[in-house]
Design an enzyme around this catalytic site. Structure first.
Site, short mmCIF file in Angstrom:
data_model
loop_
_atom_site.label_atom_id
_atom_site.label_comp_id
_atom_site.label_asym_id
_atom_site.label_seq_id
_atom_site.Cartn_x
_atom_site.Cartn_y
_atom_site.Cartn_z
N CYS A 1 0.07 3.66 2.46
CA CYS A 1 0.63 3.06 4.01
C CYS A 1 2.46 3.04 4.53
O CYS A 1 2.87 3.90 5.56
CB CYS A 1 0.40 1.42 3.83
N CYS B 1 0.90 -1.32 0.25
CA CYS B 1 -0.06 -0.01 0.00
C CYS B 1 1.39 1.11 -0.21
O CYS B 1 1.48 1.75 0.93
CB CYS B 1 -1.17 0.06 1.38
#
Length: 148
Positions: free
Chosen positions: A75, A72
Site C-alpha cells: 500500500c 501494508c
C-alpha cells in the site's frame, strides 16, 4: 456518465461533501458553493464514513477508491503512483483513499480481504475491482478502460 438538466454534472465537494452543479464545459475548475474550496485538487481525497457515500453514490463522477492500511508495505509502495494517477484522471474520475483500519465497516461492506484493493464506483455501484499494487500507468489505463 450521468447528466443533469443543462448538461451539468453533480460534483461533490472534496472539502465539505456538498453537492455542486457544474457545467461540463467548466469541468476541472470552480469552487464549492457552500465552503468556497476548489472542487478539484488533482490529488486523492481522504474518505471516511462521513463522506464516503456522498462521493461514491451521490456524485456524477466515478470514484476510484484505494482501500489501504498504514502497516501494508505494498500500500505504501503504491501510494505515490495513486497520487500521480489523480493528476491524470481528474476531473473525469475522482480518486480517494480509504484507511481500512480506521473505516472497518466500509471495508467490510465491500468485502475487502486483501490490500491494496482498488474499486471503481459509478453512482454507488461497483463497476470494477483490482487487488495488488500497481504502477501509475497501469492505474490510469485500468481506470479509463473500466469506465468506457
Amino acid at each position: 456518465m450521468a447528466t443533469v438538466a443543462g448538461d451539468a454534472l453533480i460534483i461533490t465537494c472534496p472539502s465539505c461533501a456538498a453537492p455542486n452543479r457544474v457545467p461540463r464545459e467548466r469541468m476541472g475548475g470552480g469552487t464549492c458553493g457552500r465552503c468556497k474550496s476548489a472542487l478539484f485538487a488533482a490529488r486523492p481525497l481522504t474518505l471516511t464514513s462521513a463522506n464516503f457515500d456522498a462521493h461514491a453514490a451521490r456524485s456524477d463522477l466515478p470514484l476510484l477508491v484505494d482501500f489501504w492500511a498504514s502497516w501494508c508495505g505494498p500500500c505504501r509502495q503504491m501510494a505515490p503512483a495513486f497520487e500521480a494517477a489523480a493528476r491524470q484522471l481528474e476531473p473525469w474520475i475522482r480518486l480517494g483513499k480509504l484507511d481500512t483500519e480506521a473505516e472497518q465497516a466500509i471495508a467490510g461492506r465491500y468485502g475487502i480481504r486483501s490490500i491494496p484493493t482498488m474499486i471503481l464506483f459509478r453512482k454507488g455501484q461497483e463497476i470494477a475491482r483490482q487487488s495488488g499494487a500497481m504502477p501509475e500507468r497501469a492505474i490510469v489505463d485500468w481506470a479509463r478502460g473500466a469506465i468506457r
